[in-house]
Motif scaffolding. Sequence first.
Motif, PDB file in Angstrom:
ATOM      1  N   ASN A 110      -2.673  -1.354  -1.284  1.00 15.64           N
ATOM      2  CA  ASN A 110      -3.405  -1.127  -0.043  1.00 15.64           C
ATOM      3  C   ASN A 110      -2.662  -1.742   1.143  1.00 15.64           C
ATOM      4  OD1 ASN A 110      -5.551   0.202  -1.331  1.00 15.64           O
ATOM      5  ND2 ASN A 110      -6.463  -1.742  -1.895  1.00 15.64           N
ATOM      6  N   PRO A 111      -2.328  -0.918   2.159  1.00 16.96           N
ATOM      7  CA  PRO A 111      -1.596  -1.432   3.309  1.00 16.96           C
ATOM      8  C   PRO A 111      -2.430  -2.406   4.139  1.00 16.96           C
ATOM      9  CG  PRO A 111      -1.766   0.968   3.366  1.00 16.96           C
ATOM     10  CD  PRO A 111      -2.580   0.502   2.229  1.00 16.96           C
ATOM     11  N   THR A 112      -1.787  -3.469   4.586  1.00 13.75           N
ATOM     12  CA  THR A 112      -2.401  -4.464   5.452  1.00 13.75           C
ATOM     13  C   THR A 112      -1.834  -4.290   6.849  1.00 13.75           C
ATOM     14  OG1 THR A 112      -2.608  -6.000   3.625  1.00 13.75           O
ATOM     15  CG2 THR A 112      -2.711  -6.938   5.830  1.00 13.75           C
ATOM     16  N   ALA A 119      -2.338   1.082  11.546  1.00 14.47           N
ATOM     17  CA  ALA A 119      -0.935   0.957  11.151  1.00 14.47           C
ATOM     18  C   ALA A 119      -0.844  -0.228  10.212  1.00 14.47           C
ATOM     19  CB  ALA A 119      -0.046   0.751  12.366  1.00 14.47           C
ATOM     20  N   GLY A 120      -0.304   0.017   9.031  1.00 19.37           N
ATOM     21  CA  GLY A 120      -0.184  -1.063   8.059  1.00 19.37           C
ATOM     22  C   GLY A 120       1.018  -0.867   7.161  1.00 19.37           C
ATOM     23  N   HIS A 121       1.405  -1.945   6.519  1.00 19.48           N
ATOM     24  CA  HIS A 121       2.564  -1.921   5.636  1.00 19.48           C
ATOM     25  C   HIS A 121       2.181  -2.411   4.254  1.00 19.48           C
ATOM     26  CE1 HIS A 121       4.429  -1.960   9.619  1.00 19.48           C
ATOM     27  NE2 HIS A 121       5.464  -1.374   9.034  1.00 19.48           N
ATOM     28  N   VAL A 122       2.805  -1.817   3.251  1.00 15.35           N
ATOM     29  CA  VAL A 122       2.727  -2.315   1.888  1.00 15.35           C
ATOM     30  C   VAL A 122       4.104  -2.076   1.279  1.00 15.35           C
ATOM     31  CG1 VAL A 122       1.799  -0.153   0.913  1.00 15.35           C
ATOM     32  CG2 VAL A 122       1.423  -2.305  -0.271  1.00 15.35           C
ATOM     33  N   ARG A 123       4.689  -3.135   0.769  1.00 13.79           N
ATOM     34  CA  ARG A 123       6.030  -3.074   0.179  1.00 13.79           C
ATOM     35  C   ARG A 123       7.010  -2.340   1.085  1.00 13.79           C
ATOM     36  NH1 ARG A 123       2.716  -2.461  -4.375  1.00 13.79           N
ATOM     37  NH2 ARG A 123       2.975  -0.222  -4.455  1.00 13.79           N
ATOM     38  N   HIS A 124       7.084  -2.715   2.340  1.00 13.77           N
ATOM     39  CA  HIS A 124       8.026  -2.178   3.333  1.00 13.77           C
ATOM     40  C   HIS A 124       7.814  -0.707   3.663  1.00 13.77           C
ATOM     41  CE1 HIS A 124      10.108  -5.957   3.016  1.00 13.77           C
ATOM     42  NE2 HIS A 124      10.223  -5.788   1.706  1.00 13.77           N
ATOM     43  N   THR A 125       6.659  -0.162   3.334  1.00 12.97           N
ATOM     44  CA  THR A 125       6.342   1.227   3.654  1.00 12.97           C
ATOM     45  C   THR A 125       5.235   1.248   4.693  1.00 12.97           C
ATOM     46  OG1 THR A 125       6.938   1.931   1.418  1.00 12.97           O
ATOM     47  CG2 THR A 125       5.586   3.437   2.710  1.00 12.97           C
ATOM     48  N   LEU A 126       5.462   1.999   5.761  1.00 15.56           N
ATOM     49  CA  LEU A 126       4.506   2.114   6.855  1.00 15.56           C
ATOM     50  C   LEU A 126       3.477   3.192   6.549  1.00 15.56           C
ATOM     51  CD1 LEU A 126       3.547   1.664   9.825  1.00 15.56           C
ATOM     52  CD2 LEU A 126       5.236   3.395  10.476  1.00 15.56           C
ATOM     53  N   THR A 127       2.212   2.898   6.800  1.00 14.77           N
ATOM     54  CA  THR A 127       1.130   3.873   6.695  1.00 14.77           C
ATOM     55  C   THR A 127       0.434   3.947   8.050  1.00 14.77           C
ATOM     56  OG1 THR A 127       0.775   3.392   4.363  1.00 14.77           O
ATOM     57  CG2 THR A 127      -1.023   4.472   5.530  1.00 14.77           C
ATOM     58  N   LEU A 128       0.344   5.156   8.596  1.00 14.39           N
ATOM     59  CA  LEU A 128      -0.365   5.393   9.853  1.00 14.39           C
ATOM     60  C   LEU A 128      -1.522   6.352   9.593  1.00 14.39           C
ATOM     61  CD1 LEU A 128       2.562   5.944  12.384  1.00 14.39           C
ATOM     62  CD2 LEU A 128       0.886   4.109  12.446  1.00 14.39           C
ATOM     63  N   VAL A 129      -2.683   6.022  10.117  1.00 18.27           N
ATOM     64  CA  VAL A 129      -3.854   6.889  10.027  1.00 18.27           C
ATOM     65  C   VAL A 129      -4.454   6.956  11.421  1.00 18.27           C
ATOM     66  CG1 VAL A 129      -6.127   7.217   8.982  1.00 18.27           C
ATOM     67  CG2 VAL A 129      -4.305   6.158   7.650  1.00 18.27           C
ATOM     68  N   THR A 130      -4.722   8.170  11.895  1.00 16.86           N
ATOM     69  CA  THR A 130      -5.327   8.314  13.217  1.00 16.86           C
ATOM     70  C   THR A 130      -6.593   9.161  13.127  1.00 16.86           C
ATOM     71  OG1 THR A 130      -4.055  10.297  13.788  1.00 16.86           O
ATOM     72  CG2 THR A 130      -3.068   8.182  14.354  1.00 16.86           C
TER      73      THR A 130
END
Length: 197
Positions: free
Chosen positions: A38-40, A53-64
């Motif tokens: 789960n991205p923080t 905008a959050g990261h988990v294991r150097h991967t960016l997740t964006l949700v709008t």
Amino acid sequence: MTADKKALASIDEILHDGEKVTATLRAVLSLSNSSYANPTGLLALSNERVIFAGHVRHTLTLVTHPLTDILSVDFERSVLNSFLRLRTGDATAPTVTTFRPDPGHAQAFVDAVTAAVEHARTAGLSTPSASPAPASAAPASAPASAAPASAPPPSATPAPSTSSSTADELAKIADLHDRGALTDEEFAAAKAKILGT
């Protein structure tokens, strides 16, 4: 760069012209039962949408989520957990996006989102269609993962915009400083850059 600064920099990159962040909240996007997946990051409220905008294991997740697509926002707090849920889309079969927020500030954020959604409905706002979303931005209801961050992260120091006044730029960096996204040194450097000193 701290996780909050990375998230804020990612959010700043996708803002449309005239779009401003008015509130932020630390949160974890609940995608699975595993906390490691789960991205923080940060939930941000702008005058147009709610952005995560959050990261988990150097991967960016964006949700709008455009304000006009939000049906409701709820905050539930228990002894062990707290949850913030955004319901979007069709009222008969809404899409629910769940976050685990910083409980100390979640109610104020929920109140701000509720007021912004109501304002968007009464003002008849629509989402901007002239400016396409960047490739890294997710569709309104589904999270997207970008490639692992191998390039250096963008600077958290906002660059002065020719379309906004000096006072607006100073207010923006002061807000970033107040939220802890800029250190005292970064704030002083950004202020000097804006003022041309």
